[in-house]
Design an enzyme around this catalytic site. Structure first.
Site, PDB file in Angstrom:
ATOM      1  N   SER A 135      48.658  49.871  33.779  1.00 52.87           N
ATOM      2  CA  SER A 135      48.510  50.424  35.133  1.00 52.87           C
ATOM      3  C   SER A 135      48.803  51.917  35.191  1.00 52.87           C
ATOM      4  CB  SER A 135      49.488  49.692  36.053  1.00 52.87           C
ATOM      5  OG  SER A 135      49.622  50.372  37.266  1.00 52.87           O
ATOM      6  N   GLU A 137      50.375  53.186  37.417  1.00 61.54           N
ATOM      7  CA  GLU A 137      51.744  53.326  37.945  1.00 61.54           C
ATOM      8  C   GLU A 137      52.704  53.855  36.881  1.00 61.54           C
ATOM      9  OE1 GLU A 137      53.533  52.767  41.073  1.00 61.54           O
ATOM     10  OE2 GLU A 137      51.494  53.234  41.671  1.00 61.54           O
ATOM     11  N   TYR A 159      58.153  47.873  38.835  1.00 61.77           N
ATOM     12  CA  TYR A 159      56.820  47.484  38.354  1.00 61.77           C
ATOM     13  C   TYR A 159      56.307  48.504  37.332  1.00 61.77           C
ATOM     14  CZ  TYR A 159      51.730  46.840  38.332  1.00 61.77           C
ATOM     15  OH  TYR A 159      50.413  46.668  37.925  1.00 61.77           O
TER      16      TYR A 159
HETATM   17  P1  NAP Z   1      46.900  39.803  41.259  1.00 68.19           P
HETATM   18  O1  NAP Z   1      45.741  39.535  42.168  1.00 68.19           O
HETATM   19  O2  NAP Z   1      48.245  39.995  41.837  1.00 68.19           O
HETATM   20  O3  NAP Z   1      46.951  38.581  40.206  1.00 68.19           O
HETATM   21  C1  NAP Z   1      48.071  38.369  39.399  1.00 68.19           C
HETATM   22  C2  NAP Z   1      47.883  37.072  38.628  1.00 68.19           C
HETATM   23  O4  NAP Z   1      49.041  36.858  37.805  1.00 68.19           O
HETATM   24  C3  NAP Z   1      47.736  35.825  39.519  1.00 68.19           C
HETATM   25  O5  NAP Z   1      46.792  34.954  38.931  1.00 68.19           O
HETATM   26  C4  NAP Z   1      49.126  35.204  39.449  1.00 68.19           C
HETATM   27  O6  NAP Z   1      49.142  33.814  39.674  1.00 68.19           O
HETATM   28  C5  NAP Z   1      49.472  35.504  37.977  1.00 68.19           C
HETATM   29  N1  NAP Z   1      50.899  35.396  37.709  1.00 68.19           N
HETATM   30  C6  NAP Z   1      51.928  35.990  38.384  1.00 68.19           C
HETATM   31  N2  NAP Z   1      53.108  35.656  37.834  1.00 68.19           N
HETATM   32  C7  NAP Z   1      52.839  34.829  36.791  1.00 68.19           C
HETATM   33  C8  NAP Z   1      53.636  34.140  35.840  1.00 68.19           C
HETATM   34  N3  NAP Z   1      54.976  34.216  35.862  1.00 68.19           N
HETATM   35  N4  NAP Z   1      53.021  33.397  34.888  1.00 68.19           N
HETATM   36  C9  NAP Z   1      51.672  33.294  34.875  1.00 68.19           C
HETATM   37  N5  NAP Z   1      50.858  33.891  35.769  1.00 68.19           N
HETATM   38  C10 NAP Z   1      51.436  34.653  36.707  1.00 68.19           C
HETATM   39  O7  NAP Z   1      46.598  41.064  40.332  1.00 68.19           O
HETATM   40  P2  NAP Z   1      45.199  41.805  40.019  1.00 68.19           P
HETATM   41  O8  NAP Z   1      44.982  42.847  41.055  1.00 68.19           O
HETATM   42  O9  NAP Z   1      44.156  40.808  39.710  1.00 68.19           O
HETATM   43  O10 NAP Z   1      45.593  42.601  38.686  1.00 68.19           O
HETATM   44  C11 NAP Z   1      45.464  42.002  37.400  1.00 68.19           C
HETATM   45  C12 NAP Z   1      46.376  42.700  36.425  1.00 68.19           C
HETATM   46  O11 NAP Z   1      46.056  44.090  36.361  1.00 68.19           O
HETATM   47  C13 NAP Z   1      47.863  42.654  36.783  1.00 68.19           C
HETATM   48  O12 NAP Z   1      48.589  42.604  35.572  1.00 68.19           O
HETATM   49  C14 NAP Z   1      48.117  43.973  37.482  1.00 68.19           C
HETATM   50  O13 NAP Z   1      49.477  44.337  37.363  1.00 68.19           O
HETATM   51  C15 NAP Z   1      47.196  44.872  36.688  1.00 68.19           C
HETATM   52  N6  NAP Z   1      46.673  46.033  37.408  1.00 68.19           N
HETATM   53  C16 NAP Z   1      46.057  45.887  38.597  1.00 68.19           C
HETATM   54  C17 NAP Z   1      45.521  46.994  39.224  1.00 68.19           C
HETATM   55  C18 NAP Z   1      44.788  46.883  40.536  1.00 68.19           C
HETATM   56  O14 NAP Z   1      44.580  47.910  41.168  1.00 68.19           O
HETATM   57  N7  NAP Z   1      44.358  45.706  40.933  1.00 68.19           N
HETATM   58  C19 NAP Z   1      45.614  48.258  38.616  1.00 68.19           C
HETATM   59  C20 NAP Z   1      46.251  48.366  37.378  1.00 68.19           C
HETATM   60  C21 NAP Z   1      46.767  47.242  36.765  1.00 68.19           C
HETATM   61  P3  NAP Z   1      49.285  33.205  41.161  1.00 68.19           P
HETATM   62  O15 NAP Z   1      47.896  33.174  41.718  1.00 68.19           O
HETATM   63  O16 NAP Z   1      49.866  31.865  40.900  1.00 68.19           O
HETATM   64  O17 NAP Z   1      50.180  34.119  41.947  1.00 68.19           O
HETATM   65  O1  F7E Z   2      49.743  50.929  47.852  1.00 68.07           O
HETATM   66  C1  F7E Z   2      50.775  53.148  50.583  1.00 68.07           C
HETATM   67  C2  F7E Z   2      51.790  52.850  49.500  1.00 68.07           C
HETATM   68  O2  F7E Z   2      50.350  48.539  47.527  1.00 68.07           O
HETATM   69  C3  F7E Z   2      48.939  52.089  47.786  1.00 68.07           C
HETATM   70  C4  F7E Z   2      48.657  47.595  42.457  1.00 68.07           C
HETATM   71  O3  F7E Z   2      47.430  46.974  42.177  1.00 68.07           O
HETATM   72  O4  F7E Z   2      47.723  49.782  42.117  1.00 68.07           O
HETATM   73  C5  F7E Z   2      48.394  48.975  43.059  1.00 68.07           C
HETATM   74  O5  F7E Z   2      49.635  49.537  43.416  1.00 68.07           O
HETATM   75  C6  F7E Z   2      49.583  53.211  48.591  1.00 68.07           C
HETATM   76  C7  F7E Z   2      51.067  53.430  48.288  1.00 68.07           C
HETATM   77  O6  F7E Z   2      48.972  49.768  45.789  1.00 68.07           O
HETATM   78  C8  F7E Z   2      51.156  50.635  53.167  1.00 68.07           C
HETATM   79  O7  F7E Z   2      53.038  53.463  49.798  1.00 68.07           O
HETATM   80  C9  F7E Z   2      50.995  52.787  53.063  1.00 68.07           C
HETATM   81  O8  F7E Z   2      51.308  54.806  48.201  1.00 68.07           O
HETATM   82  O9  F7E Z   2      47.930  49.162  47.891  1.00 68.07           O
HETATM   83  P1  F7E Z   2      49.239  49.502  47.327  1.00 68.07           P
HETATM   84  P2  F7E Z   2      49.819  50.531  44.651  1.00 68.07           P
HETATM   85  O10 F7E Z   2      51.245  50.606  44.977  1.00 68.07           O
HETATM   86  O11 F7E Z   2      49.114  51.827  44.386  1.00 68.07           O
HETATM   87  C10 F7E Z   2      48.411  49.988  40.875  1.00 68.07           C
HETATM   88  C11 F7E Z   2      47.528  50.839  39.979  1.00 68.07           C
HETATM   89  C12 F7E Z   2      48.874  48.722  40.261  1.00 68.07           C
HETATM   90  O12 F7E Z   2      48.933  48.594  39.035  1.00 68.07           O
HETATM   91  C13 F7E Z   2      49.467  47.713  41.171  1.00 68.07           C
HETATM   92  O13 F7E Z   2      49.483  46.417  40.566  1.00 68.07           O
HETATM   93  O14 F7E Z   2      49.521  52.854  49.962  1.00 68.07           O
HETATM   94  N1  F7E Z   2      50.914  52.316  51.796  1.00 68.07           N
HETATM   95  N2  F7E Z   2      51.152  51.776  53.927  1.00 68.07           N
HETATM   96  C14 F7E Z   2      51.004  50.985  51.817  1.00 68.07           C
HETATM   97  N3  F7E Z   2      50.955  50.064  50.842  1.00 68.07           N
HETATM   98  C15 F7E Z   2      51.049  48.746  51.187  1.00 68.07           C
HETATM   99  N4  F7E Z   2      50.967  47.795  50.221  1.00 68.07           N
HETATM  100  N5  F7E Z   2      51.220  48.367  52.498  1.00 68.07           N
HETATM  101  C16 F7E Z   2      51.286  49.270  53.524  1.00 68.07           C
HETATM  102  O15 F7E Z   2      51.438  48.892  54.692  1.00 68.07           O
END
Ligand code: NAP
Ligand code: F7E
Length: 336
Positions: A135, A137, A159
Site C-alpha cells: 500500500s 500508506e 496499518y
Molecule cells: P477489503 O475490501 O477490506 O478486503 C479485505 C479482505 O481481507 C476481505 O476478504 C476480508 O475478509 C479479508 N480478511 C480480513 N482479515 C482476515 C483474516 N484475519 N484472515 C483472512 N482474511 C481476512 O480490501 P481491498 O480494498 O479489497 O484491498 C485488498 C488488499 O489490498 C488489502 O490487503 C489492502 O490492505 C490492500 N490495499 C488496498 C488498497 C485500496 O485502495 N483498496 C490500496 C492498497 C493496498 P472478510 O470479508 O471476512 O472481512
Molecule cells: O480515506 C479522509 C481520510 O479511508 C481517504 C485503504 O484502501 O487506501 C485506503 O486508505 C482520505 C483520508 O482511505 C472521511 O482522512 C475524510 O485522508 O478512504 P479512506 P485511506 O485511508 O487513504 C490505502 C492506499 C490503503 O492501502 C487502505 O487499505 O479521506 N476522510 N472524511 C475520510 N475517510 C473516511 N474513511 N471516512 C470519512 O468520513
C-alpha cells in the site's frame, strides 16, 4: 490443465475483481475465507453460477476456511490446493480503524504475511509465485512526490506500519530463500464494491441518498487530504502481470494524479446536480490521530516493464460509482 490461483481476501473488493479476471484467463480459482457469523459473500456470489457467468466454460471457484492469524490453516490450504500463484489480499485494511485495533491489525496485515511466507517455505515448492498487496500508506509523511519504488517509508498509522513490515519481509524472503515474491505498492483504488466506510463510497452513496431524499446531510472528516484514486478493476490486472514476469520485483501502481477529498465531493455531487457545500458537515470523529496529507504515485516502472497503464480517469471513476449507487438505492427503495 488450468493454472491454479489461491486468493486470500477473496470476499473483499479486490478479491472479487481479481477472481473475475483470473476466471476470464481460464484459471481454477481458490479462495481463503474466514469464518463469520453471517455469510459475507455478496461480492462473489455471482461467480458460483458459472454456467451463466462464464458462458458454459467449466471453471469454478472453490472456497476454503482459513485465517491469516492461524498458521495451521494456511499450511493446510496451500498443501491441499497446490496453487501456481498466490495473491495475498487479506488484511484489516481500514486505516482509521487500525488506530482502534492496532495489535489485531499488525497480527493480520503484518505478521499474517510472514505466516503465509513461512507456510510457503514449508511446502518447499520454489515455483509458486506470490503477490503481496502492498500500500501507498507506507509512504505516509515522506514529502517527496510523486512516490515511486525508491521512495522511503514513513508510515503514519498502525496499518501503514504493518504494510511496511509486510513489504520488507517479502523482500527479505525473496532474497534469502530465492522465492518468486512480488510487492505491488498500490495507491487508493475504488469501485462500486468498495466498503461503505471508505471515503469515496461514503461520498457517492451519501450524495445519491441525499438526491433521493433518504438523508439530508453527510458527515465527513478531513476534506483537504490528497489521494491518487484509480479504479480497482484496472488495478487487479497489474497484480497478475507482476506474476507473469521472469523475475520477481516490486511495482508502484497509481494514476499519477492527485485530488483532494473536497474535489471528490464536488464532482460526485455535481453529477447529481447538487452543490456539495450545502450538505457536507465536518465531524471531528472522522479525523485521524496522524493523517497522510498527500499521496501521488509514479507508476512509470510498471508501465515500462509490465506494460500496465491506468485506463479510467478520475471523472469516469466517480461517474461509475455514482451511477451504481443510484441503481442500488433505487432498487432498495422499490423493494420496501
Ligand atoms: P477489503 O475490501 O477490506 O478486503 C479485505 C479482505 O481481507 C476481505 O476478504 C476480508 O475478509 C479479508 N480478511 C480480513 N482479515 C482476515 C483474516 N484475519 N484472515 C483472512 N482474511 C481476512 O480490501 P481491498 O480494498 O479489497 O484491498 C485488498 C488488499 O489490498 C488489502 O490487503 C489492502 O490492505 C490492500 N490495499 C488496498 C488498497 C485500496 O485502495 N483498496 C490500496 C492498497 C493496498 P472478510 O470479508 O471476512 O472481512
Ligand atoms: O480515506 C479522509 C481520510 O479511508 C481517504 C485503504 O484502501 O487506501 C485506503 O486508505 C482520505 C483520508 O482511505 C472521511 O482522512 C475524510 O485522508 O478512504 P479512506 P485511506 O485511508 O487513504 C490505502 C492506499 C490503503 O492501502 C487502505 O487499505 O479521506 N476522510 N472524511 C475520510 N475517510 C473516511 N474513511 N471516512 C470519512 O468520513
Amino acid at each position: 490443465m488450468s493454472r491454479k490461483a489461491l486468493i486470500t481476501g477473496i470476499t473483499g473488493q479486490d478479491g472479487s475483481y481479481l477472481s473475475e479476471f483470473l476466471l476470464d484467463k481460464g484459471y481454477e480459482v481458490h479462495g481463503l475465507v474466514r469464518r463469520t457469523s453471517a455469510l459475507n459473500r455478496q461480492r462473489i456470489d455471482h461467480l458460483f453460477n458459472l454456467e451463466e457467468y462464464h458462458d458454459g466454460k467449466n471453471l469454478e471457484v472453490k472456497l476454503h476456511y482459513g485465517d491469516l492469524t492461524d498458521s495451521s490453516s494456511l499450511i493446510k490450504v496451500i498443501e491441499k490446493v497446490q496453487p501456481d500463484e498466490i495473491y495475498n489480499l487479506a488484511a484489516q485494511s481500514h486505516v482509521k480503524i487500525s488506530f482502534e485495533i492496532p495489535v489485531y491489525t499488525s497480527e493480520v496485515t503484518g505478521i499474517g504475511v510472514l505466516r503465509l511466507l513461512e507456510a510457503l517455505r514449508k511446502i518447499d515448492n520454489k515455483s509458486v509465485k506470490f503477490y503481496q498487496a502492498g500500500s501507498s500508506e507506507v509512504f505516509g509523511l515522506n514529502p517527496s512526490s510523486p512516490q515511486n519504488e525508491l521512495t522511503s517509508f514513513r508510515p503514519r498509522s498502525p496499518y501503514g506500519a504493518s504494510k511496511a513490515f509486510a513489504h520488507n519481509i517479502t523482500v527479505n524472503y525473496r532474497e534469502a530463500y530465492k522465492l518468486f515474491l512480488c510487492n505491488g505498492i498500490l495507491f487508493n483504488h475504488e469501485s462500486p464494491r468498495r466498503s461503505e466506510n471508505f471515503v469515496t463510497r461514503k461520498i457517492t452513496l451519501g450524495a445519491v441518498a441525499i438526491k433521493l431524499g433518504l438523508q439530508h446531510s453527510l458527515a465527513l472528516g478531513n476534506l483537504e487530504a490528497r489521494r491518487d484514486w484509480g479504479y480497482a478493476k484496472d488495478y487487479v490486472e497489474a497484480m497478475w502481470l507482476m506474476l507473469q514476469q521472469d523475475q520477481p520485483d516490486d511495482y508502484v501502481i497509481a494514476t499519477g494524479e492527485s485530488h483532494t477529498v473536497r474535489d471528490f465531493c464536488e464532482k460526485a455531487f455535481s453529477f447529481l446536480n447538487l452543490d456539495y457545500e450545502k450538505y457536507i458537515k465536518i465531524d471531528p470523529k472522522y479525523f485521524r490521530p496522524t493523517e497522510v496529507d498527500n499521496l501521488v504515485g509514479d507508476a512509470s516502472k510498471a508501465k515500462k516493464i509490465l506494460g500496465w497503464k491506468n485506463k479510467t480517469s478520475f471523472d469516469e471513476l466517480i461517474k461509475i460509482m455514482v451511477e451504481a449507487d443510484y441503481e442500488y438505492l433505487e432498487k432498495q427503495m422499490k423493494q420496501k
